[in-house]
Design an enzyme around this catalytic site. Structure first.
Site, mmCIF file in Angstrom:
data_model
loop_
_atom_site.group_PDB
_atom_site.id
_atom_site.type_symbol
_atom_site.label_atom_id
_atom_site.label_comp_id
_atom_site.label_asym_id
_atom_site.label_seq_id
_atom_site.Cartn_x
_atom_site.Cartn_y
_atom_site.Cartn_z
ATOM 1 N N GLY A 46 0.830 -1.191 0.000
ATOM 2 C CA GLY A 46 0.000 0.000 0.000
ATOM 3 C C GLY A 46 0.864 1.240 0.000
ATOM 4 O O GLY A 46 2.012 1.226 0.468
ATOM 5 N N GLN A 51 3.057 9.823 1.010
ATOM 6 C CA GLN A 51 4.333 9.121 1.160
ATOM 7 C C GLN A 51 5.306 9.404 0.025
ATOM 8 O O GLN A 51 6.469 9.033 0.106
ATOM 9 C CB GLN A 51 4.098 7.619 1.292
ATOM 10 C CG GLN A 51 3.417 7.235 2.595
ATOM 11 C CD GLN A 51 3.210 5.747 2.679
ATOM 12 O OE1 GLN A 51 2.194 5.241 2.218
ATOM 13 N NE2 GLN A 51 4.184 5.042 3.236
ATOM 14 N N CYS A 96 5.822 -0.097 7.177
ATOM 15 C CA CYS A 96 5.474 1.095 6.405
ATOM 16 C C CYS A 96 6.661 1.485 5.547
ATOM 17 O O CYS A 96 7.794 1.507 6.031
ATOM 18 C CB CYS A 96 5.113 2.222 7.378
ATOM 19 S SG CYS A 96 4.649 3.755 6.576
ATOM 20 N N LEU A 97 6.395 1.802 4.289
ATOM 21 C CA LEU A 97 7.474 2.205 3.393
ATOM 22 C C LEU A 97 8.144 3.490 3.858
ATOM 23 O O LEU A 97 9.300 3.737 3.525
ATOM 24 C CB LEU A 97 6.938 2.362 1.963
ATOM 25 C CG LEU A 97 6.413 1.078 1.322
ATOM 26 C CD1 LEU A 97 5.834 1.371 -0.055
ATOM 27 C CD2 LEU A 97 7.479 0.010 1.253
ATOM 28 N N HIS A 138 -4.655 1.357 7.441
ATOM 29 C CA HIS A 138 -3.296 1.909 7.516
ATOM 30 C C HIS A 138 -3.145 3.074 6.528
ATOM 31 O O HIS A 138 -2.638 4.144 6.888
ATOM 32 C CB HIS A 138 -2.304 0.784 7.206
ATOM 33 C CG HIS A 138 -0.865 1.193 7.208
ATOM 34 N ND1 HIS A 138 0.023 0.764 8.163
ATOM 35 C CD2 HIS A 138 -0.153 1.963 6.350
ATOM 36 C CE1 HIS A 138 1.231 1.269 7.894
ATOM 37 N NE2 HIS A 138 1.137 1.987 6.794
ATOM 38 N N GLU A 139 -3.587 2.867 5.288
ATOM 39 C CA GLU A 139 -3.411 3.901 4.254
ATOM 40 C C GLU A 139 -4.324 5.108 4.491
ATOM 41 O O GLU A 139 -3.913 6.245 4.269
ATOM 42 C CB GLU A 139 -3.614 3.314 2.856
ATOM 43 C CG GLU A 139 -2.632 2.216 2.485
ATOM 44 C CD GLU A 139 -1.158 2.577 2.663
ATOM 45 O OE1 GLU A 139 -0.794 3.768 2.552
ATOM 46 O OE2 GLU A 139 -0.360 1.663 2.940
ATOM 47 N N HIS A 142 -2.758 7.313 6.913
ATOM 48 C CA HIS A 142 -1.753 8.195 6.291
ATOM 49 C C HIS A 142 -2.390 9.476 5.771
ATOM 50 O O HIS A 142 -1.819 10.558 5.912
ATOM 51 C CB HIS A 142 -1.053 7.495 5.116
ATOM 52 C CG HIS A 142 0.168 6.738 5.490
ATOM 53 N ND1 HIS A 142 1.259 7.309 6.099
ATOM 54 C CD2 HIS A 142 0.473 5.431 5.329
ATOM 55 C CE1 HIS A 142 2.187 6.394 6.290
ATOM 56 N NE2 HIS A 142 1.735 5.234 5.838
#
Length: 175
Positions: A46, A51, A96-97, A138-139, A142
């Site tokens: 994701g 991000q 997480c990226l 999660h996304e 963000h």
């Protein structure tokens, strides 16, 4: 399609609340393509536009288990929102990226119903459980300036922040 650089903790942009997308344009489609390319390259399941430094409510996801090109199941969510969530909770190990190589168990609702606009401009409502439910939550977090580490104890969160602040300082010195 372009692989874009990721925004990494402690960058303050990760705490921004993203703006709604007013209409689907060629720029939004290009952004979605770039986000998918960046997400697959990372690799991740994701990615929220913030991000990569774009404060728009756009998310890309692919929770398919296969790495094979032909079996990818990419999703693009424009202005996603959680409509409802189960009282039942489950725990998934999240990463997480934007917080590379750090994983921790997070407790979230087991099931969610979410609504979003697709790239054709149609409104879609969908139920999710398992990894998809976790990823959607999660996304969307963000997009609201919330990171998965915010669900951890203050001690764990502070340790992560300290680690990434030190890494950012080291990076500045070598740049």
């Amino acid at each position: 399609m372009t692989i874009r650089p990721l925004v990494i903790l402690p960058d303050s942009r990760l705490r921004l609340v993203s703006k709604p997308v007013e209409r689907i344009t060629d720029e939004i489609r290009t952004l979605a393509d770039d986000m998918l390319e960046t997400m697959y390259h990372a690799p991740g399941v994701g990615l929220a536009a913030i991000q990569i430094g774009i404060d728009l409510r756009v998310v890309t996801m692919d929770v398919s288990k296969s790495e094979a090109e032909g079996e990818r199941q990419p999703m693009v969510l424009i202005n996603p929102e959680i409509v409802s969530s189960s009282e039942e909770l489950s725990v998934y190990e999240e990463g997480c990226l934007s917080i590379p190589e750090y994983y921790e168990e997070v407790e979230r609702p087991t099931r969610v119903r979410f609504r979003y606009m697709n790239l054709e401009g149609a409104t879609v409502e969908q139920d999710a459980d398992g990894l998809l439910a976790t990823c959607v939550q999660h996304e969307i977090d963000h997009l609201n300036g919330v990171l998965f580490i915010d669900y951890l104890s203050k001690l764990k969160r502070d340790r992560v922040m300290t680690k990434f602040k030190k890494a950012a300082k080291r990076e500045e010195k070598t740049a």
